[in-house]
Enzyme design. Structure first.
Site, PDB file in Angstrom:
ATOM      1  N   GLY A   1     -45.215  30.066 -23.114  1.00 30.73           N
ATOM      2  CA  GLY A   1     -44.179  31.081 -22.954  1.00 30.73           C
ATOM      3  C   GLY A   1     -43.645  31.093 -21.546  1.00 30.73           C
ATOM      4  N   GLY A   2     -43.129  32.261 -21.117  1.00 32.60           N
ATOM      5  CA  GLY A   2     -42.513  32.348 -19.802  1.00 32.60           C
ATOM      6  C   GLY A   2     -43.472  32.058 -18.665  1.00 32.60           C
TER       7      GLY A   2
ATOM      8  N   GLY B   1     -47.184  31.961 -19.454  1.00 30.77           N
ATOM      9  CA  GLY B   1     -48.501  31.638 -19.987  1.00 30.77           C
ATOM     10  C   GLY B   1     -48.509  30.438 -20.901  1.00 30.77           C
TER      11      GLY B   1
ATOM     12  N   LYS C   1     -55.487  32.018 -23.888  1.00 28.50           N
ATOM     13  CA  LYS C   1     -54.192  32.290 -23.261  1.00 28.50           C
ATOM     14  C   LYS C   1     -54.418  32.515 -21.766  1.00 28.50           C
ATOM     15  CE  LYS C   1     -50.390  35.637 -23.899  1.00 28.50           C
ATOM     16  NZ  LYS C   1     -49.992  36.819 -24.724  1.00 28.50           N
TER      17      LYS C   1
ATOM     18  N   ASP D   1     -43.035  44.513 -30.324  1.00 23.79           N
ATOM     19  CA  ASP D   1     -42.404  43.205 -30.524  1.00 23.79           C
ATOM     20  C   ASP D   1     -42.810  42.608 -31.870  1.00 23.79           C
ATOM     21  OD1 ASP D   1     -40.680  41.147 -29.831  1.00 23.79           O
ATOM     22  OD2 ASP D   1     -42.174  40.047 -28.670  1.00 23.79           O
TER      23      ASP D   1
END
Length: 273
Positions: free
Chosen positions: A27-28, A30, A47, A140
């Protein structure tokens, strides 16, 4: 030892217990790895922050996600294995390893039947009901955060994942004007950046996810995320029957309630699904 911003090599042991096998997502800030946990002797989804110079807010978000997951034990929510910091201070979260695919991947591969869609939505609703009763809002809910796990007998199981932007209802973590969520699935009050968001925002997102599972598209669509946001705050969501002529009347009405523009017009809890 792996420094922040560097990627662990295969078979490297992190935190004295996790043997990295392969990267499975990014992701951004991680990266998620499949790793073998020597403590539990089980595979995990590990993670970690892997961007140099990440700000303290992102590190706090990692720790917050770990604490929230630690307080949630439900078959419809991904299970936390451990969280903390690696030797050099990099935050990590280790979760149970899930075999299967998320709903967004599943929909790209093949449509879901109406029965499958309803079963998945009901499973997510149960998980959200549990989280909401504990005072936690996911913020989310979307197809890529609903993981479908095949079962040996009976229908597949659904697991709600990624509590990275989740928050406790009694904690105000973002200032007014900050937009948290994913445009095609977020509630209108999230799109407006309202400071007070409650569990009914998750119900809207669940409705948008179920709408896509059944109709093959989310309620609001547009050429760009900004266009989707504009439609979200200026127009009500379409009825399922508007895009699917043979929509079951009961499902059409349920989705209309979940996708109501004003939170007060939505169901008060997830048990309605």
């Amino acid at each position: 030892m792996t420094a922040v911003g560097t990627e662990p090599r295969q078979q490297e042991v992190l935190g004295g217990r996790f043997v990295v096998e392969r990267e499975v997502g990014r992701g951004g800030v991680g990266i998620v790895y499949r790793a073998f946990d020597h403590v539990t002797s089980m595979p995990v989804a590990l993670k970690v922050i892997a961007v140099p110079g990440v700000d303290a807010g992102e590190e706090a978000r990692f720790q917050r996600e770990g604490r929230l997951l630690a307080s949630l034990s439900h078959p419809g929510i991904v299970r936390l294995v451990a969280f903390g910091q690696l030797e050099e201070g990099t935050p990590y979260i280790a979760m149970e390893w899930l075999e299967g695919e998320d709903v967004s991947v599943r929909l790209r591969r093949a449509p879901l039947s109406l029965l499958e869609s309803l079963h998945i939505a009901a499973s997510v609703a149960e998980a959200l009901g549990f989280a909401h009763a504990a005072g936690i809002i996911h913020r989310d809910v979307k197809p890529s955060n609903v993981f479908v796990v095949p079962a040996d007998d009976g229908p597949p199981r659904a697991k709600l994942v990624d509590f990275g932007v989740a928050t406790a209802e009694d904690v105000r973590l973002t200032r007014t004007g900050a937009i948290i969520g994913t445009p095609a699935y977020m509630a209108p009050e999230q799109a407006r950046g309202d400071g007070e968001i409650d569990a009914r925002a998750d119900l809207y997102s669940l409705g948008a996810t179920l709408f896509e599972m059944v109709a093959g598209r989310p309620p609001h669509v547009g050429p760009t995320p900004i266009a989707v946001l504009a439609r979200l705050v200026t127009a009500p969501a379409p009825r399922l029957s508007d895009v699917m002529g043979d929509a079951p009347p009961e499902l059409d009405e349920l989705l209309a309630q979940l996708l109501a523009t004003h939170p007060a017009d939505r169901p008060s809890n997830a048990l309605v699904v």
